[in-house]
Design a protein around this motif. Sequence first.
Motif: not given
Length: 317
Positions: A63, A243-244, A290, A294
Amino acid sequence: MAPRNITRDSEFLLLGLLEKAELQHLIFGLFLSMYLITVFGNMLIILTVSSDSHLHTPMYFFLSNLSFVDICFTSTTIPKVLWNIQTQSQVITYEDCITQMFFFMLFAGLDIFLLTVMAYDGFVAICHPLHYTVIMNSKICGILVLVSWIISVLDSLLQTLMVLRLSFCKEVKIPHYYCEVKLLIQLACSDNFLNDMVMYFAAGLLGVGPFAGILYSYSKIASSIHRISSAQGKYKAFSTCASHLSVVSLFYCTGLGVYLSSAATHSSHSTATMSVMYIVVTPMLNPFIYSLKNKDIKRALNTFFRTPPRKGLLVFH
C-alpha cells in the motif's frame, strides 16, 4: 507539408482542457485542489505505515508503494497543466513531451502491477492463511515490487524508443492535456505500423495479463469466502480485501471507459475530460478508500498525529 525530424527547438501544443478560456480558472482551481489532496493523502499513508510497527506487514508495504507511485503518476501530468494555465501557454517542448510520456507509462504500469500484487497478497491471506507468513515473506515481497519496477521500466523504455524513431510534421497539435503515446503515434508523419504493433502487444501483455491475474485471485477469494460457515467470518474475510477491490474497480473501469469512449466517439475533448478520472481522481481517492473503514490505519493515524514519527527505514515482519 513534407515531414521532418523534430529538432530541439521544435514545440508541441497541448490543446486538451485548455481550449475554453472562460473555464481555465475553474480548471486550475479544481486541478490544484485535487493534486494537493492526492499528494497530502498518499504522503500521509506512507508516513503512517512507516511510523507504525504494527503496519509493517506485506499488505501495508504494498500500500505504501502504491501511494508513492500514485503521487508520481499524478505528478507527471498535473503540474504541467497548472503551469500552462498559469502562463496562458499550450506549449510543451519535444524533450519534455518524450520525458512526460516515459514517466507516465512507467507509473501507469507500476500502478497496474502493484494492484495485481496486492490482489495476490489478498488471495494468499484468505485462501492459504496458515502458509501466509512463509509465502509472503519480506524477500518475496521485495522481489515482487522489484520485478514490477523492472518490467514497467523496460516497457516504458521500449515504447519511448519506438516513438523517438518517428518523424513529425512542423506543427504538432496534441488534442490532450498530456503527451499520450497513442496520440503521438497517430500524429507522426512517418510510417507508424511497427509502433502500433508494439503498443498493442504491450497493452495486451501488460494490461490483459495482470487483469486476468486479478480476476483469478478474486474468483478464488470469493470461493473461499463462500465456504466459510459463520457470517462473522465471511464479513472479516471480505473486509480484508474490500478496499483493494474498490480501488481496482475504480481504476480499471475508468481507464477502460476512457479508451472505449475514445474509440466510439473520437471526441478528444470528452476523452481528455474522462481521463481525469483515472489519472487524478482515482489516486486522490485511494487514501480515503483504504483508511475510512480500516481500523489499523485509523489507529495508526491517531498515533501518528499524537506522537512524532520515529526515524528509520520501513521494514515488516
